[in-house]
Write an enzyme that holds these catalytic residues in place. Structure first.
Site, PDB file in Angstrom:
ATOM      1  CG  HIS A 264      -5.413   2.202   5.438  1.00  0.00           C
ATOM      2  ND1 HIS A 264      -4.962   3.165   6.315  1.00  0.00           N
ATOM      3  CD2 HIS A 264      -4.428   1.284   5.332  1.00  0.00           C
ATOM      4  CE1 HIS A 264      -3.737   2.829   6.704  1.00  0.00           C
ATOM      5  NE2 HIS A 264      -3.387   1.692   6.129  1.00  0.00           N
TER       6      HIS A 264
ATOM      7  CD  GLU B  27      -2.444   5.704   6.842  1.00  0.00           C
ATOM      8  OE1 GLU B  27      -2.511   5.708   5.600  1.00  0.00           O
ATOM      9  OE2 GLU B  27      -1.499   5.187   7.476  1.00  0.00           O
TER      10      GLU B  27
ATOM     11  CG  ASN C  98      -1.620   1.253   1.502  1.00  0.00           C
ATOM     12  OD1 ASN C  98      -1.745   2.099   0.612  1.00  0.00           O
ATOM     13  ND2 ASN C  98      -2.130   1.424   2.721  1.00  0.00           N
TER      14      ASN C  98
ATOM     15  CB  SER D 261       5.786  -1.849  11.920  1.00  0.00           C
ATOM     16  OG  SER D 261       5.441  -0.499  12.173  1.00  0.00           O
TER      17      SER D 261
ATOM     18  CE  LYS E 244       0.195   3.354   4.827  1.00  0.00           C
ATOM     19  NZ  LYS E 244       0.304   3.473   6.257  1.00  0.00           N
TER      20      LYS E 244
ATOM     21  CD  GLU F   2      -3.186  -2.299   7.669  1.00  0.00           C
ATOM     22  OE1 GLU F   2      -2.071  -2.538   7.188  1.00  0.00           O
ATOM     23  OE2 GLU F   2      -3.840  -1.289   7.392  1.00  0.00           O
TER      24      GLU F   2
ATOM     25  N   GLY G 205       3.150   2.262  10.696  1.00  0.00           N
ATOM     26  CA  GLY G 205       4.164   3.302  10.500  1.00  0.00           C
ATOM     27  C   GLY G 205       4.956   3.634  11.757  1.00  0.00           C
TER      28      GLY G 205
HETATM   29  P1  PGA Z   1       3.278   0.287   7.545  1.00  0.00           P
HETATM   30  O1  PGA Z   1       1.772   0.548   7.029  1.00  0.00           O
HETATM   31  O2  PGA Z   1       3.741  -0.992   6.912  1.00  0.00           O
HETATM   32  O3  PGA Z   1       4.052   1.486   7.057  1.00  0.00           O
HETATM   33  O4  PGA Z   1       3.221   0.196   9.019  1.00  0.00           O
HETATM   34  C1  PGA Z   1       0.864  -0.497   6.900  1.00  0.00           C
HETATM   35  C2  PGA Z   1      -0.458   0.017   6.402  1.00  0.00           C
HETATM   36  O5  PGA Z   1      -0.873   1.117   6.787  1.00  0.00           O
HETATM   37  O6  PGA Z   1      -1.128  -0.649   5.594  1.00  0.00           O
END
Ligand code: PGA
Length: 248
Positions: free
Chosen positions: A93, A95, A9, A211, A11, A165, A171
């Site tokens: 997601h 976010e 992803n 992560s 983003k 998640e 992140g």
């Molecule tokens: P990350 O993000 O691997 O940077 O932690 C995962 C995600 O938001 O799908």
């Protein structure tokens, strides 16, 4: 047997020219048992298709609007994504839920609209740190899954992918432990079973995200109910993304 899915992803990262750079260095040896997927920003989908259409790698989108067409300025429909060869769409997601205020019901409609177009939704679920500390993880995940499942038939539920998640792990460089991720993935599979039966519970793929990197992917995949990873930061460079694929 559920096939392992390694999904990237991006983003809101990588311009079209940066995407071209990415694919120039995207060289890998195909693994039969692992499906590889990239979800770039909408603007990068055509160039991604150009580089991936003669490979086994799939591409998808990070979001969608749950309507076939119409007066929805700035939005993208499931059929527009299908027309660009997308096969997967990330829905809900964290976010988008947190920054853009998407409700469980709205995310559920996205999952339904994606399935209606014959694409595979990746429904993202997960708890905040406060919810985790208050031992409300399972409650939160039940709400997220329940809102989507209430709109779906059993045969539709069978086709979806669910990404667990934990929001605090995204992140942050602080991934969940494989044991914790398995505990919740088992709970998710149990929830699928209650809603749609044994066959659905056996076919739904559950990904862990938050992560994930080349060093920890194998630990997650050793767990019985974890079928893959949803990868943010580490999917932005071909070397780090392909290292995860290699170790999967
Ligand atoms: P990350 O993000 O691997 O940077 O932690 C995962 C995600 O938001 O799908």
């Amino acid at each position: 047997m559920r096939q392992t899915l390694i999904a990237g992803n991006w983003k809101m990262n990588l311009t079209v020219s940066e995407t071209e750079e990415f694919f120039k260095n995207f060289k890998f040896r195909k693994k039969e048992n692992v499906e590889l997927l990239l979800c770039p920003p909408f603007t990068d989908i055509p160039i991604t298709r150009f580089f991936l259409e003669r490979t086994s790698v799939k591409w998808g989108a990070q979001d969608v609007y749950p309507s076939p067409k119409g007066a929805f300025t700035g939005e993208i429909s499931p059929s527009m994504l299908k027309d660009l060869g997308c096969t997967y769409v990330i829905c809900g997601h964290s976010e988008r839920r947190q920054i853009l205020g998407e409700s469980d019901e709205f995310v559920g409609k996205k999952v339904q609209a994606v399935l209606k177009e014959g694409l595979t939704p990746i429904l993202c679920v997960g708890e905040t740190l406060e919810e985790r500390e208050a031992e409300k993880t399972e409650k939160r995940i039940s709400e997220e899954i329940g809102a989507a499942f209430s709109l779906l038939k059993k045969e539709e539920i069978e086709k979806i992918v669910i990404a667990y998640e934990p929001i605090w792990a995204i992140g942050s460089g602080r991934a969940a432990t494989a044991e914790d991720a398995e505990k919740i993935s088992f709970f998710i599979r149990h929830t699928v079973k209650e809603a749609a039966g044994k066959k659905a519970a056996e076919s739904v793929r559950i990904l862990y995200g938050g992560s994930v990197n080349a060093d920890n992917i194998a630990d997650f995949l050793k767990e019985k109910d974890i079928d893959g990873g949803l990868i943010g930061g580490a999917s932005l460079k071909p070397e780090s993304f392909l290292a995860i694929y290699k170790n999967a």
